[in-house]
Design an enzyme around this catalytic site. Structure first.
Site, PDB file in Angstrom:
ATOM      1  N   HIS A  55      11.173  38.046  50.619  1.00  0.00           N
ATOM      2  CA  HIS A  55      12.318  37.247  50.584  1.00  0.00           C
ATOM      3  C   HIS A  55      12.984  37.201  48.851  1.00  0.00           C
ATOM      4  O   HIS A  55      12.516  36.214  48.868  1.00  0.00           O
ATOM      5  CB  HIS A  55      13.765  36.876  51.090  1.00  0.00           C
ATOM      6  CG  HIS A  55      13.730  35.396  51.444  1.00  0.00           C
ATOM      7  ND1 HIS A  55      12.451  34.554  52.508  1.00  0.00           N
ATOM      8  CD2 HIS A  55      13.326  34.358  50.980  1.00  0.00           C
ATOM      9  CE1 HIS A  55      12.077  33.595  52.345  1.00  0.00           C
ATOM     10  NE2 HIS A  55      13.000  32.571  51.621  1.00  0.00           N
ATOM     11  N   GLU A  99      16.419  30.770  58.199  1.00  0.00           N
ATOM     12  CA  GLU A  99      17.929  31.008  57.171  1.00  0.00           C
ATOM     13  C   GLU A  99      18.893  31.715  57.023  1.00  0.00           C
ATOM     14  O   GLU A  99      18.749  32.849  57.037  1.00  0.00           O
ATOM     15  CB  GLU A  99      17.614  30.474  55.441  1.00  0.00           C
ATOM     16  CG  GLU A  99      16.447  31.002  55.009  1.00  0.00           C
ATOM     17  CD  GLU A  99      15.889  30.949  53.827  1.00  0.00           C
ATOM     18  OE1 GLU A  99      15.538  30.402  53.460  1.00  0.00           O
ATOM     19  OE2 GLU A  99      15.875  31.587  52.697  1.00  0.00           O
ATOM     20  N   ARG A 102       5.046  30.353  48.413  1.00  0.00           N
ATOM     21  CA  ARG A 102       5.446  31.431  47.191  1.00  0.00           C
ATOM     22  C   ARG A 102       4.474  32.491  46.712  1.00  0.00           C
ATOM     23  O   ARG A 102       3.060  32.511  46.943  1.00  0.00           O
ATOM     24  CB  ARG A 102       5.286  31.002  46.082  1.00  0.00           C
ATOM     25  CG  ARG A 102       6.758  31.015  44.910  1.00  0.00           C
ATOM     26  CD  ARG A 102       6.337  30.212  43.488  1.00  0.00           C
ATOM     27  NE  ARG A 102       7.309  29.000  43.997  1.00  0.00           N
ATOM     28  CZ  ARG A 102       7.207  27.923  43.698  1.00  0.00           C
ATOM     29  NH1 ARG A 102       5.779  27.498  43.403  1.00  0.00           N
ATOM     30  NH2 ARG A 102       7.949  27.072  43.653  1.00  0.00           N
ATOM     31  N   HIS A 138       8.927  32.121  53.931  1.00  0.00           N
ATOM     32  CA  HIS A 138       8.631  31.017  54.899  1.00  0.00           C
ATOM     33  C   HIS A 138       8.081  30.997  56.755  1.00  0.00           C
ATOM     34  O   HIS A 138       8.173  32.267  56.990  1.00  0.00           O
ATOM     35  CB  HIS A 138      10.125  30.205  55.548  1.00  0.00           C
ATOM     36  CG  HIS A 138      10.911  30.205  54.384  1.00  0.00           C
ATOM     37  ND1 HIS A 138      10.786  29.045  53.622  1.00  0.00           N
ATOM     38  CD2 HIS A 138      12.295  31.066  53.967  1.00  0.00           C
ATOM     39  CE1 HIS A 138      11.568  29.406  52.365  1.00  0.00           C
ATOM     40  NE2 HIS A 138      12.582  30.347  52.632  1.00  0.00           N
TER      41      HIS A 138
HETATM   42 ZN    ZN Z   1      14.133  31.182  51.198  1.00  0.00          ZN
END
Ligand code: ZN
Length: 309
Positions: free
Chosen positions: A171, A114, A191, A97
């Site tokens: 991740h 996150e 991605r 991200h």
């Molecule tokens: Zn994530």
């Protein structure tokens, strides 16, 4: 007016999703491959409505825009946090991200920091966090040569662990894990690798260049430390506190009265049942305790995940 905002969760089907949101939480899920429950969300891709009371049927984003007093009149274009439950029956794509600066410039969005609280997992489960490239040149080389197993780092997981995923961290959630995710209110994911999977006959879109832009080289792990507060009737374990959120686990056994000093508190019941003040609550309920609510009393035998800014 003192009113707890109970929310209706929103469900997302995913190629990697499963049925645990039904079997573990009792939700009516839309399909056997339901990957995500957006439990506390004001995001345009899934805006929760209030379940009952004076604001019944109103979306969280509506309340953010028109009743900012419920959130302590804090500033901000959007409600800052998003809480999800994620059921990974299969591996999620390897992703990254952006931070706020990159997301603002390229996506007109917040970035995404996150954290994952492991609600449950199969034996020997692991997750992907980090990579082994020493610098961007090596990262680009390893990606172009498809050396994924050399590149990515994995860590073992167990129930109750929390992992902080800062922007720029490579991740992936791996199969067999059930996670409560607390994150910034953003839906921007780049991605990097999807194991060559096909979805409706086609591979899902990759975002290699943006991923390379934002991946931090070299990777550094963010370690977190539990801070435990033992009170009459409950144990509060603060799992992480970062500039975007503080996330804690509360185990209630008996009755405990707690203050509400924050602009709002997000609460998810992850096990057991009990009450908040006079409202019965149980596993799978999600709600917001608004600003100026004053003290609230928890009773019963249950586990909660709570977050605030
Ligand atoms: Zn994530």
């Amino acid at each position: 007016m003192k009113e707890i905002l109970f929310l209706n969760p929103i469900f997302k089907t995913m190629i990697w999703g499963g049925e645990k949101l039904k079997t573990e939480f009792g939700y009516h899920i839309p399909a056997p491959n339901t990957g995500e429950c957006w439990a506390i969300s004001a995001h345009e891709n899934g805006d929760c409505t209030v379940k009952s009371g004076a604001f019944e049927g109103k979306t969280l984003s509506y309340l953010w825009r028109h009743r900012r007093d419920l959130f302590g009149n804090i500033e901000g274009e959007v409600f800052p946090l998003l809480v999800k439950i994620i059921d990974a029956k299969d591996d999620l794509s390897i992703q990254v991200h952006p931070d706020d600066t990159y997301a603002k410039e390229h996506e007109n969005s917040l970035g995404k920091t996150e954290c994952w609280y492991i609600l449950d997992c199969e034996e020997n489960s692991e997750i992907v966090i980090g990579h082994n490239a020493k610098n961007k040149a090596e990262l680009i080389e390893m990606i172009s040569q498809n050396r994924w197993s050399d590149l990515i780092r994995t860590r073992p997981v167990k129930k109750g662990d929390l992992f902080q995923i800062n922007p720029g961290t490579v991740h992936a959630i791996r199969k067999g894990t059930l996670i409560l995710e607390t994150q910034q209110n953003s839906d921007i994911t780049y991605r990097l690798y999807d194991y060559g999977r096909l979805y409706q006959g086609k591979p899902r879109q990759l975002h290699i260049e943006k991923s390379i832009d934002v991946i931090t080289c070299p990777h550094t792990d963010t370690e977190t430390e539990d801070k435990i507060t033992q009170l009459d009737g409950c144990t509060i374990t603060q799992k992480i506190s970062c500039p975007y959120y503080t996330v804690s686990h509360i185990k209630v056994a008996g009755t405990a009265t707690l203050p509400q000093p924050h602009p709002f508190i997000n609460v998810s019941v992850i096990a057991g049942s009990g009450q908040i003040d006079s409202h019965p609550i149980g596993k799978g309920d999600h709600f917001i305790i608004p600003a100026n609510f004053g003290n609230f009393t928890l009773g019963g035998n249950m586990e909660l995940m709570v977050s605030h800014i």
